[in-house]
Design a protein around this motif. Structure first.
Motif, PDB file in Angstrom:
ATOM      1  N   UNK C   4       0.855  -1.194   0.000  1.00  0.00           N
ATOM      2  CA  UNK C   4       0.000   0.000   0.000  1.00  0.00           C
ATOM      3  C   UNK C   4       0.887   1.239   0.000  1.00  0.00           C
ATOM      4  N   UNK C   5       0.278   2.384  -0.331  1.00  0.00           N
ATOM      5  CA  UNK C   5       1.050   3.628  -0.312  1.00  0.00           C
ATOM      6  C   UNK C   5       1.511   3.941   1.108  1.00  0.00           C
ATOM      7  N   UNK C   6       0.663   3.646   2.096  1.00  0.00           N
ATOM      8  CA  UNK C   6       1.068   3.894   3.486  1.00  0.00           C
ATOM      9  C   UNK C   6       2.331   3.107   3.826  1.00  0.00           C
ATOM     10  N   UNK C   9       5.304   4.654   1.940  1.00  0.00           N
ATOM     11  CA  UNK C   9       5.748   5.908   2.553  1.00  0.00           C
ATOM     12  C   UNK C   9       6.506   5.644   3.848  1.00  0.00           C
ATOM     13  N   UNK C  16      15.035   7.059   4.535  1.00  0.00           N
ATOM     14  CA  UNK C  16      15.587   8.415   4.516  1.00  0.00           C
ATOM     15  C   UNK C  16      16.287   8.716   5.835  1.00  0.00           C
ATOM     16  N   UNK C  32       5.620  -1.738  -6.575  1.00  0.00           N
ATOM     17  CA  UNK C  32       4.654  -2.703  -6.037  1.00  0.00           C
ATOM     18  C   UNK C  32       4.912  -4.109  -6.604  1.00  0.00           C
ATOM     19  N   UNK C  36       5.723  -1.708 -10.612  1.00  0.00           N
ATOM     20  CA  UNK C  36       5.421  -0.327 -11.012  1.00  0.00           C
ATOM     21  C   UNK C  36       5.635   0.620  -9.832  1.00  0.00           C
ATOM     22  N   UNK C  37       6.143   1.809 -10.114  1.00  0.00           N
ATOM     23  CA  UNK C  37       6.501   2.763  -9.067  1.00  0.00           C
ATOM     24  C   UNK C  37       5.304   3.125  -8.184  1.00  0.00           C
ATOM     25  N   UNK C  38       5.516   3.108  -6.878  1.00  0.00           N
ATOM     26  CA  UNK C  38       4.497   3.527  -5.912  1.00  0.00           C
ATOM     27  C   UNK C  38       4.894   4.853  -5.259  1.00  0.00           C
ATOM     28  N   UNK C  39       6.157   4.977  -4.900  1.00  0.00           N
ATOM     29  CA  UNK C  39       6.610   6.208  -4.250  1.00  0.00           C
ATOM     30  C   UNK C  39       8.097   6.393  -4.509  1.00  0.00           C
ATOM     31  N   UNK C  40       8.519   7.660  -4.508  1.00  0.00           N
ATOM     32  CA  UNK C  40       9.905   7.994  -4.821  1.00  0.00           C
ATOM     33  C   UNK C  40      10.270   9.308  -4.166  1.00  0.00           C
ATOM     34  N   UNK C  41      11.490   9.413  -3.661  1.00  0.00           N
ATOM     35  CA  UNK C  41      12.041  10.710  -3.251  1.00  0.00           C
ATOM     36  C   UNK C  41      13.514  10.810  -3.649  1.00  0.00           C
ATOM     37  N   UNK C  42      13.909  12.009  -4.026  1.00  0.00           N
ATOM     38  CA  UNK C  42      15.325  12.321  -4.268  1.00  0.00           C
ATOM     39  C   UNK C  42      15.735  13.364  -3.252  1.00  0.00           C
ATOM     40  N   UNK C  55      15.253   3.595  -9.303  1.00  0.00           N
ATOM     41  CA  UNK C  55      14.022   2.988  -9.833  1.00  0.00           C
ATOM     42  C   UNK C  55      14.335   1.643 -10.480  1.00  0.00           C
TER      43      UNK C  55
END
Lengths: 132, 132, 132, 132
Positions: C4-6, C9, C16, C32, C36-42, C55
């Motif tokens: 899930x996104x939760x 995250x 991080x 997932x 396929x991408x669910x969440x990303x941070x740079x 990725x």
């Protein structure tokens, strides 16, 4: 902090003079801090296949903020980054790509050179990067 | 018969002057008779997305030896070349790409300009192409 | 069974924190079960070229349900999977990609980290994957 | 002037709240001034095909420093920019991409949203962009 076109043109002019001085025909590319092309020249008679290589060297140098040759040492078989060239639509990891820094030491772009031996490519890129 | 770097640089210089004269910020690309990039500049503050468009306009103009806008008239829905943009890794078929001819009338390359209205893009490309 | 996104995250938050704890700047991607991408941070100042690598590491780890480094051992010259990086629009087969399992042991996604040494990349990915 | 991760995360948080408030499931992407991805989330159950669209909307908005829908008006058949979507590895020119400005009015990135009607996509992107 980003490179200006005036800076990029100066780098290309100086790099081109160096290329002529050592009797080579080069493709020379300059990218900005976002790794996007700012300026490019292909000298008459330079290898056609070096067009893409010069641009990829400049992008690679900015992608990782180091000389392309340094990445290539780490991407050999058995080394930690083997196969990294498959990322980012293709990297070039042999010498000829050099980050460009401003007076304060911030990286503002990169220059990529291709058209001769990797030693010559690097020498021309280094000369260009040192111009500002 | 192929464009030289000196000619390409002259075209870019003249095109850049025209861009400044009409208060625009342009990406300007010159390709040779083989449709391969010879020289490129992106003016400070020019649209980032126009980088690729300028190069594609120059290539498109040389691929078919005509102004890009002429192809665009033929690629509208219901017209003979509808969908031609899907070829050659992407064409741009609106104005801003212009073939470059030498004194004898031979096509030796093309110039592509992007960064403003298509009228301005074409005007700058035309000015550049006329420089030699 | 899918992440899930939760959950994604939470993995990114924990990863991080680990990246900061070991004084690195990372790109962190979570995919997932369908890769396929669910969440990303740079993170600010992280290598730009590591965006795509993070990725691709996450995708690679889910494509084959193992740590990316394990695939890399098999893709060396002379080994059974030499050249596998050419598949799937580019794999990354050095450490930094780790599958994500739920409490029942089902693989529900993967995390990919890039921005430092492969040891650090893997440590941050492992910490993230262990967060759920 | 470039967006920070903290700013990007705030934009995504606010945009996600808006998406929930209007009962939609969105893909939300934030790119920096160089049009490179900074942060991304895909809400549970959001269309899978919207992942790429959200990213392309964010890039398109930064490539031309305007809302993606404004470009779409100009890229219709018979309009000046017909076919522009073939550039830059694919643009998305319907609503849902919005530039992000700082307090001084400088464009520091862009946000792209996809997962519902274009009106909803734009509303969520606009809410996100207004968060800083």
């Amino acid at each position: 902090m980003n490179i200006t076109l005036v800076q990029a043109e100066k780098i290309i002019t100086i790099a081109k003079e160096k290329a002529i001085a050592i009797d080579t025909k080069m493709n020379i590319a300059v990218v900005d801090a976002g790794a996007n092309l700012v300026a490019f020249v292909r000298m008459d008679g330079a290898w056609l296949g070096s067009l893409d290589i010069a641009i990829k060297k400049a992008k690679t140098a900015r992608f990782f903020d180091m000389n392309t040759g340094s990445i290539g040492e780490l991407s050999q078989p058995g080394q930690p980054l083997f196969g990294i060239e498959h990322s980012n639509h293709g990297l070039i990891t042999f010498p000829g790509g050099v980050p460009i820094k401003n007076a304060a030491g911030d990286i503002i772009g990169a220059v990529g050179v291709s058209g001769s031996s990797v030693e010559n490519d690097h020498a021309v890129a280094e000369t260009g990067a040192s111009a500002i």
